[in-house]
Design an enzyme around this catalytic site. Sequence first.
Site, PDB file in Angstrom:
ATOM      1  N   CYS A   1     -26.318 -54.223   3.521  1.00 36.59           N
ATOM      2  CA  CYS A   1     -26.272 -54.910   2.229  1.00 36.59           C
ATOM      3  C   CYS A   1     -24.963 -55.698   2.102  1.00 36.59           C
ATOM      4  O   CYS A   1     -24.785 -56.686   2.792  1.00 36.59           O
ATOM      5  CB  CYS A   1     -26.492 -53.913   1.087  1.00 36.59           C
TER       6      CYS A   1
ATOM      7  N   HIS B   1     -31.858 -51.884   2.893  1.00 38.50           N
ATOM      8  CA  HIS B   1     -31.255 -50.557   2.972  1.00 38.50           C
ATOM      9  C   HIS B   1     -32.101 -49.672   3.887  1.00 38.50           C
ATOM     10  O   HIS B   1     -33.140 -49.160   3.465  1.00 38.50           O
ATOM     11  CB  HIS B   1     -31.186 -49.928   1.580  1.00 38.50           C
TER      12      HIS B   1
ATOM     13  N   GLU C   1     -31.537 -46.697   4.857  1.00 35.28           N
ATOM     14  CA  GLU C   1     -31.536 -45.310   4.369  1.00 35.28           C
ATOM     15  C   GLU C   1     -32.515 -45.092   3.228  1.00 35.28           C
ATOM     16  O   GLU C   1     -32.809 -43.950   2.862  1.00 35.28           O
ATOM     17  CB  GLU C   1     -30.116 -44.902   3.947  1.00 35.28           C
TER      18      GLU C   1
END
Length: 289
Positions: free
Chosen positions: A127, A246, A248
């Site tokens: 990001c 992202h 994750e």
Amino acid sequence: AMAGEGCRLLPGRPGRGRGPGTTASRRKAGSRARAVRAAARGDDSKEVWLLDYGAGNVRSIRNAIKFLGYSVRDVTSPADLGRADVNKLVFPGVGAFGSAMHELEKGGYVKALREYINNDRPFFGICIGMQVLYEGSEESAGVEGLGVLKGSVRKFAPRAGRPVPHIGWNTIDVLGENRVLPPSEYDQSRVYFVHSFHGVDAKPAFDSASDDWLLARGHYGSASDPADAFVAAVGNGSQVFATQFHPEKSGAIGLSIMENFLAGGHTKRQILVPNAGAAAMAAASSSAA
């Protein structure tokens, strides 16, 4: 389940049940399993260095790294980036471009981070960690980025059917062969985005083995309109890699991309992550970059 931001993404290790036993005993068992896997794979180091510059909650990144069987060590000074044993550096972030660069400047990290990347050492930016690779951003006029990539990050123009920020799952077009995001495995994958600003292209600002670092594009709006395309992932074809999305918060797909980076290549290991969608949707309240 773990507590904290996005943690339903990481409910437990693949294939491990939730049978009887205390939390402490499960943690000990998990530590022993990680040690056994590390020894079996012959790894010299299972450490991942995390550059947490203080601009956002990175707990979900820490949990993802641990979920994949690695330990997390924090970068505490610019001198750490010159250490020979820093061989996996993850730089996540949320928030504003200017704030991120201010914190890097204040900590004395800008020169060290540029040198680390320019020397082609293993780097994964996420990001804001990708956006600061550019020379600047429309978000923070007059603030210089790391200048690894030419140009400035631009803001999405809001219009009917395309609110800003761009929040949610979106498809990526993987454009070329690379070890972290091979197109045969990840082209047309759906990953999770939370951002208002985006890269347009990915041309390196210095001599590089690759003259174009663009690895993947996304489209916000019409997939057939080039004006709606944005940079989803960049890389130098070797050890430097970064994503606008992202990983994750992108379920099993995202975690497998992270594992590819940490392992130094595509592992093809199946990762089972229940409730990944719920975790990503819970992240929608995060700050948009």
